[in-house]
Design a protein around this motif. Sequence first.
Motif, PDB file in Angstrom:
ATOM      1  N   MET A   1      -2.422  64.423  19.091  1.00 48.51           N
ATOM      2  CA  MET A   1      -2.038  63.191  19.878  1.00 48.51           C
ATOM      3  C   MET A   1      -3.308  62.708  20.579  1.00 48.51           C
ATOM      4  N   ASP A   2      -3.490  61.498  20.340  1.00 46.19           N
ATOM      5  CA  ASP A   2      -4.643  60.842  21.075  1.00 46.19           C
ATOM      6  C   ASP A   2      -4.745  61.031  22.571  1.00 46.19           C
ATOM      7  N   LYS A   3      -5.655  61.339  23.260  1.00 46.92           N
ATOM      8  CA  LYS A   3      -5.923  62.205  24.542  1.00 46.92           C
ATOM      9  C   LYS A   3      -5.355  60.723  25.274  1.00 46.92           C
ATOM     10  N   ARG A   4      -5.663  59.496  25.188  1.00 51.33           N
ATOM     11  CA  ARG A   4      -5.225  58.480  25.864  1.00 51.33           C
ATOM     12  C   ARG A   4      -3.960  58.148  26.116  1.00 51.33           C
ATOM     13  N   LEU A   5      -3.208  58.668  24.791  1.00 44.67           N
ATOM     14  CA  LEU A   5      -1.723  58.363  24.803  1.00 44.67           C
ATOM     15  C   LEU A   5      -1.031  59.496  25.484  1.00 44.67           C
ATOM     16  N   GLU A   6      -1.565  60.623  25.777  1.00 43.53           N
ATOM     17  CA  GLU A   6      -1.409  61.587  26.543  1.00 43.53           C
ATOM     18  C   GLU A   6      -1.171  61.481  27.965  1.00 43.53           C
ATOM     19  N   LEU A   7      -2.214  60.851  28.389  1.00 40.48           N
ATOM     20  CA  LEU A   7      -2.721  60.454  29.792  1.00 40.48           C
ATOM     21  C   LEU A   7      -1.506  59.239  29.938  1.00 40.48           C
ATOM     22  N   ASP A   8      -1.297  58.297  28.909  1.00 40.40           N
ATOM     23  CA  ASP A   8      -0.397  57.408  29.248  1.00 40.40           C
ATOM     24  C   ASP A   8       1.134  57.746  29.531  1.00 40.40           C
ATOM     25  N   ALA A   9       1.477  59.024  28.937  1.00 37.90           N
ATOM     26  CA  ALA A   9       2.830  59.437  28.760  1.00 37.90           C
ATOM     27  C   ALA A   9       2.998  60.312  29.944  1.00 37.90           C
ATOM     28  N   LEU A  10       2.011  60.902  30.434  1.00 39.85           N
ATOM     29  CA  LEU A  10       1.728  61.754  31.915  1.00 39.85           C
ATOM     30  C   LEU A  10       2.076  60.655  32.928  1.00 39.85           C
ATOM     31  N   LEU A  11       1.212  59.422  32.779  1.00 41.55           N
ATOM     32  CA  LEU A  11       1.414  58.514  34.207  1.00 41.55           C
ATOM     33  C   LEU A  11       2.822  57.959  34.013  1.00 41.55           C
ATOM     34  N   ARG A  12       3.298  57.477  32.961  1.00 43.38           N
ATOM     35  CA  ARG A  12       4.515  57.057  32.936  1.00 43.38           C
ATOM     36  C   ARG A  12       5.830  58.005  33.573  1.00 43.38           C
ATOM     37  N   LYS A  13       5.362  59.297  33.027  1.00 39.47           N
ATOM     38  CA  LYS A  13       6.230  60.306  33.738  1.00 39.47           C
ATOM     39  C   LYS A  13       6.107  60.411  35.427  1.00 39.47           C
ATOM     40  N   VAL A  14       5.348  60.335  35.842  1.00 40.83           N
ATOM     41  CA  VAL A  14       4.973  60.524  37.236  1.00 40.83           C
ATOM     42  C   VAL A  14       5.567  59.145  38.005  1.00 40.83           C
ATOM     43  N   MET A  15       5.420  58.075  37.311  1.00 39.40           N
ATOM     44  CA  MET A  15       5.591  56.628  37.647  1.00 39.40           C
ATOM     45  C   MET A  15       7.240  56.771  37.825  1.00 39.40           C
ATOM     46  N   LYS A  16       7.854  57.087  36.580  1.00 39.42           N
ATOM     47  CA  LYS A  16       9.469  57.045  36.606  1.00 39.42           C
ATOM     48  C   LYS A  16       9.938  58.181  37.495  1.00 39.42           C
ATOM     49  N   ASP A  17       9.290  59.369  37.773  1.00 38.03           N
ATOM     50  CA  ASP A  17       9.735  60.486  38.699  1.00 38.03           C
ATOM     51  C   ASP A  17       9.955  59.854  40.068  1.00 38.03           C
ATOM     52  N   ILE A  18       8.757  59.086  40.344  1.00 41.13           N
ATOM     53  CA  ILE A  18       8.573  58.575  41.705  1.00 41.13           C
ATOM     54  C   ILE A  18       9.467  57.473  42.189  1.00 41.13           C
ATOM     55  N   SER A  19       9.361  56.419  41.152  1.00 39.95           N
ATOM     56  CA  SER A  19       9.783  54.968  41.535  1.00 39.95           C
ATOM     57  C   SER A  19      11.120  54.649  40.654  1.00 39.95           C
ATOM     58  N   GLY A  20      11.227  55.302  39.589  1.00 39.02           N
ATOM     59  CA  GLY A  20      12.248  54.975  38.706  1.00 39.02           C
ATOM     60  C   GLY A  20      12.028  53.895  37.634  1.00 39.02           C
TER      61      GLY A  20
ATOM     62  N   ALA B   1      -2.816  61.655  42.728  1.00 40.24           N
ATOM     63  CA  ALA B   1      -4.029  62.757  43.328  1.00 40.24           C
ATOM     64  C   ALA B   1      -3.668  63.982  42.847  1.00 40.24           C
ATOM     65  N   SER B   2      -2.399  64.607  42.593  1.00 39.27           N
ATOM     66  CA  SER B   2      -2.163  66.005  42.366  1.00 39.27           C
ATOM     67  C   SER B   2      -2.338  66.474  40.752  1.00 39.27           C
ATOM     68  N   LEU B   3      -2.484  65.146  40.040  1.00 34.92           N
ATOM     69  CA  LEU B   3      -2.588  65.487  38.517  1.00 34.92           C
ATOM     70  C   LEU B   3      -3.895  66.322  38.140  1.00 34.92           C
ATOM     71  N   PRO B   4      -4.168  66.996  37.085  1.00 36.12           N
ATOM     72  CA  PRO B   4      -5.102  68.001  36.912  1.00 36.12           C
ATOM     73  C   PRO B   4      -6.258  67.074  36.275  1.00 36.12           C
ATOM     74  N   ARG B   5      -7.515  67.560  36.817  1.00 34.50           N
ATOM     75  CA  ARG B   5      -8.827  66.566  36.442  1.00 34.50           C
ATOM     76  C   ARG B   5      -8.829  65.127  37.386  1.00 34.50           C
ATOM     77  N   CYS B   6      -8.099  65.065  38.228  1.00 32.89           N
ATOM     78  CA  CYS B   6      -8.215  63.944  38.986  1.00 32.89           C
ATOM     79  C   CYS B   6      -9.010  63.701  40.330  1.00 32.89           C
ATOM     80  N   LYS B   7      -9.442  62.592  40.687  1.00 28.15           N
ATOM     81  CA  LYS B   7     -10.377  62.666  41.753  1.00 28.15           C
ATOM     82  C   LYS B   7     -10.300  61.509  42.519  1.00 28.15           C
ATOM     83  N   PHE B   8      -9.733  61.309  43.568  1.00 28.08           N
ATOM     84  CA  PHE B   8      -9.753  60.226  44.526  1.00 28.08           C
ATOM     85  C   PHE B   8     -10.675  59.510  44.609  1.00 28.08           C
TER      86      PHE B   8
END
Length: 105
Positions: free
Chosen positions: A1-20, A80-87
């Motif tokens: 799978m494309d790395k950008r699409l993997e990042l997109d899926a991860l960000l969507r999961k974080v967003m859904k888990d926190i804000s619905g 901020a707690s995601l892997p390879r993430c820098k504030f």
Amino acid sequence: MDKRLELDALLRKVMKDISGVENVYFQPPENLRIQYPAIIYERGDIQNRAADDMTYSQHTFYDVTVVDKNPDSLLVYAVASLPRCKFGRHFKSDNLNHDTFTIFV
């Protein structure tokens, strides 16, 4: 799978888990009405490693911005707690709080 699409899926999961909601946008056009809270991201850099005049690996870096009305948004800490993430930094614009990050994939 494309790395950008993997990042997109991860960000969507974080967003859904926190804000619905799944308000995640990749390079949104200027005329798009963005719903908040939101995560907006775009490609920021590509770093190559080379030897013998050839590239042997590449890392793509994405600039990620969490935008929320709440200055103490839990979304900021989740990203901020995601892997390879820098504030990067925090700033306020148009009564919205912006927190920037760099994530490489």
